[in-house]
Design a protein around this motif. Structure first.
Motif, mmCIF file in Angstrom:
data_model
loop_
_atom_site.group_PDB
_atom_site.id
_atom_site.type_symbol
_atom_site.label_atom_id
_atom_site.label_comp_id
_atom_site.label_asym_id
_atom_site.label_seq_id
_atom_site.Cartn_x
_atom_site.Cartn_y
_atom_site.Cartn_z
ATOM 1 N N ALA A 97 0.835 -1.202 0.000
ATOM 2 C CA ALA A 97 0.000 0.000 0.000
ATOM 3 C C ALA A 97 0.870 1.253 0.000
ATOM 4 O O ALA A 97 0.583 2.225 -0.717
ATOM 5 C CB ALA A 97 -0.925 -0.006 1.213
ATOM 6 N N LEU A 98 1.936 1.241 0.796
ATOM 7 C CA LEU A 98 2.862 2.374 0.827
ATOM 8 C C LEU A 98 3.456 2.616 -0.555
ATOM 9 O O LEU A 98 3.524 3.761 -1.025
ATOM 10 C CB LEU A 98 3.971 2.108 1.846
ATOM 11 N N ASP A 99 3.870 1.550 -1.213
ATOM 12 C CA ASP A 99 4.427 1.668 -2.557
ATOM 13 C C ASP A 99 3.400 2.266 -3.519
ATOM 14 O O ASP A 99 3.729 3.121 -4.347
ATOM 15 C CB ASP A 99 4.873 0.289 -3.048
ATOM 16 N N THR A 100 2.148 1.848 -3.382
ATOM 17 C CA THR A 100 1.086 2.360 -4.256
ATOM 18 C C THR A 100 0.840 3.840 -4.005
ATOM 19 O O THR A 100 0.705 4.633 -4.952
ATOM 20 C CB THR A 100 -0.216 1.566 -4.031
ATOM 21 N N PHE A 101 0.797 4.237 -2.747
ATOM 22 C CA PHE A 101 0.610 5.655 -2.420
ATOM 23 C C PHE A 101 1.796 6.491 -2.913
ATOM 24 O O PHE A 101 1.612 7.626 -3.360
ATOM 25 C CB PHE A 101 0.447 5.837 -0.911
ATOM 26 N N ARG A 102 2.995 5.947 -2.835
ATOM 27 C CA ARG A 102 4.176 6.694 -3.288
ATOM 28 C C ARG A 102 4.156 6.889 -4.799
ATOM 29 O O ARG A 102 4.642 7.895 -5.310
ATOM 30 C CB ARG A 102 5.461 5.974 -2.872
ATOM 31 N N LYS A 148 -1.492 4.723 8.284
ATOM 32 C CA LYS A 148 -0.623 3.602 8.667
ATOM 33 C C LYS A 148 0.585 3.529 7.730
ATOM 34 O O LYS A 148 1.705 3.226 8.167
ATOM 35 C CB LYS A 148 -1.408 2.289 8.638
ATOM 36 N N ALA A 149 0.354 3.801 6.455
ATOM 37 C CA ALA A 149 1.459 3.818 5.494
ATOM 38 C C ALA A 149 2.440 4.944 5.827
ATOM 39 O O ALA A 149 3.659 4.777 5.704
ATOM 40 C CB ALA A 149 0.922 3.978 4.073
ATOM 41 N N MET A 150 1.914 6.081 6.276
ATOM 42 C CA MET A 150 2.780 7.192 6.675
ATOM 43 C C MET A 150 3.623 6.817 7.889
ATOM 44 O O MET A 150 4.804 7.195 7.982
ATOM 45 C CB MET A 150 1.943 8.435 6.984
ATOM 46 N N ASP A 151 3.027 6.086 8.833
ATOM 47 C CA ASP A 151 3.789 5.623 10.001
ATOM 48 C C ASP A 151 4.973 4.767 9.552
ATOM 49 O O ASP A 151 6.103 4.930 10.037
ATOM 50 C CB ASP A 151 2.895 4.808 10.942
ATOM 51 N N LEU A 152 4.698 3.845 8.627
ATOM 52 C CA LEU A 152 5.757 2.979 8.109
ATOM 53 C C LEU A 152 6.793 3.794 7.349
ATOM 54 O O LEU A 152 8.003 3.565 7.477
ATOM 55 C CB LEU A 152 5.147 1.910 7.198
ATOM 56 N N TYR A 153 6.329 4.752 6.580
ATOM 57 C CA TYR A 153 7.221 5.612 5.794
ATOM 58 C C TYR A 153 8.187 6.368 6.709
ATOM 59 O O TYR A 153 9.385 6.463 6.429
ATOM 60 C CB TYR A 153 6.368 6.591 4.994
ATOM 61 N N GLU A 154 7.671 6.877 7.823
ATOM 62 C CA GLU A 154 8.507 7.649 8.743
ATOM 63 C C GLU A 154 9.543 6.776 9.446
ATOM 64 O O GLU A 154 10.683 7.209 9.657
ATOM 65 C CB GLU A 154 7.631 8.353 9.781
ATOM 66 N N THR A 155 9.160 5.562 9.812
ATOM 67 C CA THR A 155 10.089 4.707 10.557
ATOM 68 C C THR A 155 11.063 3.970 9.648
ATOM 69 O O THR A 155 12.161 3.613 10.080
ATOM 70 C CB THR A 155 9.319 3.670 11.395
ATOM 71 N N THR A 176 16.553 1.282 -4.157
ATOM 72 C CA THR A 176 15.835 0.420 -5.093
ATOM 73 C C THR A 176 14.347 0.427 -4.789
ATOM 74 O O THR A 176 13.931 0.232 -3.649
ATOM 75 C CB THR A 176 16.359 -1.023 -5.002
ATOM 76 N N GLY A 177 13.551 0.674 -5.810
ATOM 77 C CA GLY A 177 12.103 0.659 -5.653
ATOM 78 C C GLY A 177 11.514 1.975 -5.203
ATOM 79 O O GLY A 177 10.302 2.092 -5.044
ATOM 80 N N SER A 178 12.364 3.003 -4.996
ATOM 81 C CA SER A 178 11.842 4.295 -4.563
ATOM 82 C C SER A 178 10.945 4.883 -5.642
ATOM 83 O O SER A 178 11.276 4.875 -6.817
ATOM 84 C CB SER A 178 12.997 5.248 -4.259
ATOM 85 N N GLY A 225 5.561 12.494 1.686
ATOM 86 C CA GLY A 225 5.248 13.754 2.349
ATOM 87 C C GLY A 225 4.896 14.845 1.359
ATOM 88 O O GLY A 225 3.932 15.594 1.547
ATOM 89 N N VAL A 226 5.674 14.941 0.278
ATOM 90 C CA VAL A 226 5.390 15.943 -0.752
ATOM 91 C C VAL A 226 4.048 15.655 -1.409
ATOM 92 O O VAL A 226 3.211 16.547 -1.583
ATOM 93 C CB VAL A 226 6.513 15.968 -1.814
ATOM 94 N N LEU A 227 3.821 14.391 -1.773
ATOM 95 C CA LEU A 227 2.569 14.024 -2.435
ATOM 96 C C LEU A 227 1.369 14.266 -1.517
ATOM 97 O O LEU A 227 0.341 14.784 -1.944
ATOM 98 C CB LEU A 227 2.619 12.555 -2.861
ATOM 99 N N GLY A 228 1.510 13.892 -0.241
ATOM 100 C CA GLY A 228 0.403 14.064 0.694
ATOM 101 C C GLY A 228 0.084 15.515 0.972
ATOM 102 O O GLY A 228 -1.080 15.892 1.141
#
Length: 207
Positions: free
Chosen positions: A25-30, A66-73, A106-108, A113-116
């Motif tokens: 999900a994080l990858d999809t949002f990014r 939840k994806a943002m939490d994972l992104y931050e950590t 890899t995979g970035s 944060g910018v998108l949100g």
């Protein structure tokens, strides 16, 4: 009488891993941003049904948080790690190089944060406010660290602390956009070098 076969719902697959699904999900949002990623996009990517998504993660906004939490950590933990450096200049360099590593790993796919922060639709106000609050907290922590450096004589001059923080974030966000556009790492490293040339010299001898 011959029965036509009905298409079964994806449901919640056996062996479903919520942590793995959240990474997807994080990858999809990014890649698509909050507004660009539909619920269908998210459930298709995670391989689950909509009811399963709501049951495990909540609605789309809750999943994004939840994806943002994972992104931050996981992705942008450099913003916390850099604060431990001994001088303001090393804080700035660690912050910029940590951002570059995150943007070119890899995979970035882009800076969440910018998108949100660019989500402006009526149903995205809470998401945007959440992202901006997180960004504000990160900026405040960086400002506090630079203020301490000034008090210790490590950051001389009259440059406003908020201006220095904005300078670093402008570089990071600019690099994120360029990295997403395919600019290579060498060119992004040049941006860091130019940015560090403009950074105030340390007031501590040998730093």
């Amino acid at each position: 009488m011959q029965h036509s076969s009905s298409k079964q719902s994806k449901g919640r697959p056996r062996g479903f891993d919520p942590e793995c699904a959240l990474e997807i999900a994080l990858d999809t949002f990014r890649r698509k941003g909050y507004e660009g990623a539909s619920v269908d996009d998210l459930t298709d990517a995670m391989g689950i049904s909509k009811p399963s998504m709501y049951r495990v993660f909540g609605n789309k906004e809750a999943l994004f948080n939840k994806a943002m939490d994972l992104y931050e950590t996981d992705i942008v933990s450099f913003s916390v790690v850099s604060l431990r450096e001994p001088t303001a200049r090393k804080v700035a360099e660690s912050f910029l190089r940590g951002a570059l590593d995150a943007q070119t790993r890899t995979g970035s796919k882009g800076c969440l944060g910018v998108l949100g922060s660019m989500a402006y639709s009526d149903d995205a106000h809470a998401v945007r406010a959440n992202v901006l609050a997180r960004l504000g907290a990160a900026r405040a922590a960086l400002a506090s660290r630079l203020e301490l450096a000034r008090q210790l004589g490590d950051l001389p001059g009259n440059d406003p602390i908020d201006g220095l923080v904005s300078f670093l974030y402008a570089l990071v966000h600019g690099m994120a956009v360029q990295a997403a556009a395919g600019v290579d790492r060498t060119a992004l490293e040049d941006i860091i070098e130019l940015g560090l040339r403009a950074w105030p010299a340390s007031g501590i001898e040998g730093a």
